[in-house]
Design an enzyme around this catalytic site. Structure first.
Site, PDB file in Angstrom:
ATOM      1  N   ARG A 163       0.862  -1.174   0.000  1.00  0.00           N
ATOM      2  CA  ARG A 163       0.000   0.000   0.000  1.00  0.00           C
ATOM      3  C   ARG A 163       0.900   1.226   0.000  1.00  0.00           C
ATOM      4  NH1 ARG A 163      -3.451  -2.730  -1.554  1.00  0.00           N
ATOM      5  NH2 ARG A 163      -5.497  -3.151  -0.665  1.00  0.00           N
ATOM      6  N   GLU A 168      -3.280   7.651  -4.400  1.00  0.00           N
ATOM      7  CA  GLU A 168      -3.648   7.241  -5.759  1.00  0.00           C
ATOM      8  C   GLU A 168      -4.901   7.967  -6.233  1.00  0.00           C
ATOM      9  OE1 GLU A 168      -3.874   2.936  -5.808  1.00  0.00           O
ATOM     10  OE2 GLU A 168      -1.898   2.799  -4.915  1.00  0.00           O
ATOM     11  N   HIS A 186      -1.043   0.157  -9.986  1.00  0.00           N
ATOM     12  CA  HIS A 186      -1.729  -0.734  -9.035  1.00  0.00           C
ATOM     13  C   HIS A 186      -2.373  -1.936  -9.743  1.00  0.00           C
ATOM     14  CE1 HIS A 186      -3.750  -0.801  -4.808  1.00  0.00           C
ATOM     15  NE2 HIS A 186      -3.502  -2.022  -5.250  1.00  0.00           N
TER      16      HIS A 186
HETATM   17  C1  GLV Z   1      -5.213  -5.024  -4.034  1.00  0.00           C
HETATM   18  O1  GLV Z   1      -4.460  -4.145  -3.812  1.00  0.00           O
HETATM   19  C2  GLV Z   1      -5.912  -5.765  -3.031  1.00  0.00           C
HETATM   20  O2  GLV Z   1      -5.814  -5.463  -1.831  1.00  0.00           O
HETATM   21  O3  GLV Z   1      -6.630  -6.705  -3.405  1.00  0.00           O
END
Ligand code: GLV
Length: 329
Positions: free
Chosen positions: A243, A272, A290
């Protein structure tokens, strides 16, 4: 009465048909604004809302919400205030397990891409600057024999360790939150004698690649900050597929610019889709949007699991992946 599901953005795979078997499904064409989501959740029109990472489900929204459950289309659920959901008796589900390997593959892609300067190399070819083989063209570094430090040692970190060992890397780890909880041989399983647990400071100072695999919590927010960059080797590379806010992104830009570390491979960002100023101008970064879990089969599984969670929430069964089982007690 049929169940009423709200899905906050279109999803691929079998999830929507599974929901449609059980009730009516409203799919929003794109992620709603916070205020729109809050309005929809408090309208009394929906039993369960199927959210994704861009939906902020905070304490204020949950205090007014009239839904039985929030099923997140993700393994991480830092977008949801789970404590507040629990206090209002609202179930929260997630999709663990199915995206482990895909995310580990992206971490490896970033390790390989940054060490072998793949982005710079690709750009050179496209821009017509490739003049043929040269002894000193785009020299990178070897990953075999280098030290990979894993922050966290959960499912995804282990999948990265498995890959890294195959590439001949030395693997160190610090469990989550990077600390001193001893991880015994039994818990190490296949990794006993193959990876080494070290304290956080040692992880930071010894790693050639520092790869983050911790959830975002109060303890892990800005876990990697200016002080950490000072401790890292000047040749070190930071990899983040976890993250964004685990890293102080402004401090990262400064560290990359000042040569405190050599490069960074990122799939996630602090705010983001905005990026810290200067990040895109740095040649020593590999920046992905991401996409850790973005494969066709993985997104289909996430779709299926999030729908199964949502269906269970309205049919009084225990959701297969419930984040707050206390609600059922
Ligand atoms: C993606 O980042 C998730 O947490 O599934």
């Amino acid at each position: 009465m049929d169940a009423r599901f709200l899905v906050t953005t279109p999803i691929p795979g079998p999830g929507l048909p599974l929901l449609e078997e059980k009730g009516s499904v409203t799919v929003l064409p794109e992620p709603p604004s916070y205020s729109r989501l809050r309005e929809l959740c408090s309208s009394g029109d929906y039993d369960v809302v199927l959210t994704q990472l861009r939906d902020t489900v905070d304490a204020d929204l949950l205090a007014e919400a009239q839904v039985k459950g929030v099923s997140n289309f993700a393994v991480g659920y830092n977008n949801i205030d789970v404590k507040a959901a629990t206090s209002h008796g609202i179930l929260v589900g997630n999709t663990p397990g199915v995206l482990t390997d895909a995310t580990a593959d992206v971490a490896m892609a970033l390790i390989l891409g940054t060490s072998r300067r793949v982005i710079e190399a690709d750009r050179m070819v496209r821009e017509g600057r490739f003049r043929g083989w040269e002894p000193e063209l785009l020299l990178g570094r070897d990953i075999s024999g280098s030290v990979l430090g894993l922050a966290g040692f959960g499912r995804i970190a282990r999948a990265v360790a498995r890959r890294a060992l195959g590439f001949g890397m030395e693997v160190l780890f610090s469990p989550r939150p990077p600390g001193d909880r001893p991880v015994g041989r039994e818990e190490l399983g296949e990794f006993a004698d193959r990876v080494q647990q070290v304290p956080w400071d040692e992880l930071v100072t010894r790693s050639d690649f520092l790869s983050l695999h911790v959830p975002l919590t109060e303890q892990t927010h800005h876990l990697v900050d200016a002080d950490v960059f000072k401790l890292m080797k000047p040749g070190a590379i930071l990899i983040n597929t976890a993250r964004g806010p685990v890293v102080d992104e402004k401090a990262l830009v400064a560290a990359l610019r000042d040569g405190e570390i050599a490069a960074a491979g990122l799939d996630v960002y602090e705010d983001e889709p905005r990026l810290a100023e200067g990040l895109t101008e740095l040649p020593n970064t590999m920046l992905l949007p991401h996409v850790g879990s973005a494969t066709v089969p993985v997104r289909a599984e996430m779709s299926r699991l999030s729908a199964l969670n949502a269906v269970a929430m309205v049919t009084s069964q225990e959701p297969p992946h419930l984040v707050n089982p206390e609600v059922l007690k």
